[in-house]
Design an enzyme around this catalytic site. Sequence first.
Site, short mmCIF file in Angstrom:
data_model
loop_
_atom_site.label_atom_id
_atom_site.label_comp_id
_atom_site.label_asym_id
_atom_site.label_seq_id
_atom_site.Cartn_x
_atom_site.Cartn_y
_atom_site.Cartn_z
N GLY A 166 -4.84 -1.36 -10.24
CA GLY A 166 -4.49 -2.48 -11.02
C GLY A 166 -3.20 -2.15 -11.93
O GLY A 166 -2.54 -3.18 -12.38
N LYS A 202 -2.45 -16.28 -5.17
CA LYS A 202 -3.29 -17.18 -6.00
C LYS A 202 -4.14 -16.35 -6.53
O LYS A 202 -4.69 -15.02 -6.28
CB LYS A 202 -4.13 -18.14 -4.94
CG LYS A 202 -5.02 -18.93 -5.61
CD LYS A 202 -4.48 -20.02 -6.24
CE LYS A 202 -5.22 -20.91 -7.37
NZ LYS A 202 -4.75 -21.84 -8.01
N HIS A 236 -10.87 -0.62 -13.47
CA HIS A 236 -10.74 -0.32 -12.07
C HIS A 236 -11.66 0.85 -11.56
O HIS A 236 -11.23 1.30 -10.73
CB HIS A 236 -9.38 -0.35 -11.59
CG HIS A 236 -8.62 -1.70 -12.06
ND1 HIS A 236 -8.75 -2.56 -11.21
CD2 HIS A 236 -7.68 -1.80 -12.74
CE1 HIS A 236 -8.12 -3.73 -11.74
NE2 HIS A 236 -7.27 -3.16 -12.72
N ASN A 290 -8.96 0.58 2.23
CA ASN A 290 -8.64 2.11 1.84
C ASN A 290 -8.89 3.03 3.20
O ASN A 290 -10.10 2.71 3.95
CB ASN A 290 -9.89 2.26 0.88
CG ASN A 290 -9.67 1.59 -0.45
OD1 ASN A 290 -8.17 1.47 -0.69
ND2 ASN A 290 -10.46 0.90 -0.91
N ARG A 292 -9.91 6.01 3.94
CA ARG A 292 -10.67 7.11 3.55
C ARG A 292 -12.16 7.12 3.44
O ARG A 292 -12.74 5.99 3.42
CB ARG A 292 -10.15 7.74 2.30
CG ARG A 292 -10.40 6.63 1.01
CD ARG A 292 -10.33 7.11 -0.19
NE ARG A 292 -10.85 6.27 -1.38
CZ ARG A 292 -10.13 5.29 -1.94
NH1 ARG A 292 -9.00 5.19 -1.37
NH2 ARG A 292 -10.73 4.57 -2.77
C1 MV4 Z 1 -6.88 -9.75 -7.26
C2 MV4 Z 1 -7.78 -10.37 -8.46
C3 MV4 Z 1 -7.53 -11.91 -8.57
N1 MV4 Z 1 -6.89 -12.46 -7.77
N2 MV4 Z 1 -6.37 -10.57 -6.54
C4 MV4 Z 1 -7.31 -5.21 -8.67
C5 MV4 Z 1 -6.85 -3.97 -8.24
C6 MV4 Z 1 -6.60 -4.35 -6.77
N3 MV4 Z 1 -7.41 -3.82 -5.89
C7 MV4 Z 1 -6.59 -5.85 -6.70
N4 MV4 Z 1 -7.12 -6.34 -7.85
C8 MV4 Z 1 -7.38 -7.62 -8.13
N5 MV4 Z 1 -6.77 -8.51 -7.50
C9 MV4 Z 1 -6.33 -11.85 -6.92
N6 MV4 Z 1 -5.47 -12.61 -5.99
C10 MV4 Z 1 -8.38 -9.59 -9.29
C11 MV4 Z 1 -8.19 -7.93 -9.30
C12 MV4 Z 1 -9.24 -7.35 -9.88
C13 MV4 Z 1 -10.24 -6.83 -9.45
C14 MV4 Z 1 -10.61 -6.77 -8.12
C15 MV4 Z 1 -11.78 -5.96 -7.56
C16 MV4 Z 1 -12.57 -5.45 -8.63
C17 MV4 Z 1 -12.21 -5.26 -9.92
C18 MV4 Z 1 -11.15 -6.01 -10.41
C19 MV4 Z 1 -10.72 -5.90 -11.78
C20 MV4 Z 1 -9.66 -6.66 -12.21
C21 MV4 Z 1 -8.97 -7.48 -11.25
#
Ligand code: MV4
Length: 452
Positions: A166, A202, A236, A290, A292
């Site tokens: 994040g 988006k 996260h 990922n 791993r």
């Molecule tokens: C996003 C999202 C919303 N929209 N992408 C968080 C870290 C990275 N792995 C990708 N993440 C996110 N990408 C779009 N287009 C929201 C997150 C996100 C999130 C994703 C999975 C699990 C927890 C999260 C917590 C906050 C934001």
Amino acid sequence: MGISRILIANRGEIALRIHRAAHEMGIETVAVHSTADADAMHVRLADHAVCIGPPSATESYLNHAAIISAAEITGADAIHPGYGFLSENAKFADIVEAHDIAWIGPKPEHIRTMGDKVQAKKTAGALGLPLVPGSDGAVSDFDEMRAVAAEIGYPVLAKAASGGGGRGMKVIPSEDQLESLVKQAQNEAKAAFGDDTMYLEKYLGNPRHIEFQVFGDGRGNAIHLGERDCSLQRRHQKVFEEAPSPVITEEDRMRMGGIVADAMAQMSYRGAGTIEFLWENGEFYFIEMNTRLQVEHPVTEAITGMDLVREQIRIADGKDLSVKQEDIRFTGHAIECRINAEDPFTFAPSPGKIEYYHQAGGMHVRVDSGLYAGYTIPPYYDSMIAKLIVYGRTREGCLMRLRRALGEMVIQGVKTSIPLHQELLEQPDVLSGNYTIKWLEEWLAERAENET
Ligand code: MV4
């Protein structure tokens, strides 16, 4: 003549997990440890142990030269990196292979590709995975960003190509804030990763995090082991994971599973991988891969009956996948609770001496942990000290058993997240599976307010 001695380049529960799979295959293990971990269980169980440096992970568990030297000295013919530390370090994987040591992990080129989120998304798209609408690759020009954002519609999310956890991510609600927020994200990314390459997506407002487990043999054959729902996260960090997801139908599982396995086959992926999706309004959107073994792999083991570490070792040894897709059955439900040494309210780390320890047991209860009474949890590393994994024929049965098992766990001497898990298991939304990636932090914020 095949792998006969594995150096485990990790610590804690995952080092034990790898040791156990190796021993069940008749393979010896070499533990490496920092001076802070001399008394750790992974060192006690391994056949050989080498001290590789001082407590600081940079000088021990991340120290390439020390780990390669330990492998050479002990005659290890393979290295398993576990998760975290060097597990997604393509350069280290290259070095291991250059020393004629088997790397129990994906091909270095695939680690490299998936580590760059722009490259990963391009690759995923070319392989037929559904993507979040966004820029076609990296964008550096603000006019171009405004054009992309106008096209996909606000809010948009600026993400760092080198991002993860994040960091270097900013939600942009409208055009007037685009330039300043992207600059902030770039500064964050530059400081964290030394790279401020950005791309736009988006912004999905309220999705679930659903990830598919995959395995490839490196020669064009690949399988999927279904999905895990990891939507309950705080900053996260996953807190609670389950398989199958309460919202994914059998039809969707086999359809998306087929797509991800086919993608892995096309790239001749080798070893274990996890393909992460956001899931909103019944649609899957690829976000990252990922390369791993993941912390939460045991829930997949519970519902498939497969040993994922054994599978990794077999593949690194040049063997075929042990099962065909049509022979994989998904049975029952499994949930994992991550137990951390931390305050269940403030989340402040709580290292220290374990005065008393009693593990939950009984049918379909698994505890992966290196804890023992008298052990002192060092303050230098991750606060996860145990994983409780529970299986049941149904989700309801699994939840009942989880409540029972959490009540049996006794960890005295440090604060743990067990009371947090017990509280979570009283929440109607958790019990019904009605949660998204926002649920936990919103619930925690409300809980904090009610405290004062
Ligand atoms: C996003 C999202 C919303 N929209 N992408 C968080 C870290 C990275 N792995 C990708 N993440 C996110 N990408 C779009 N287009 C929201 C997150 C996100 C999130 C994703 C999975 C699990 C927890 C999260 C917590 C906050 C934001």
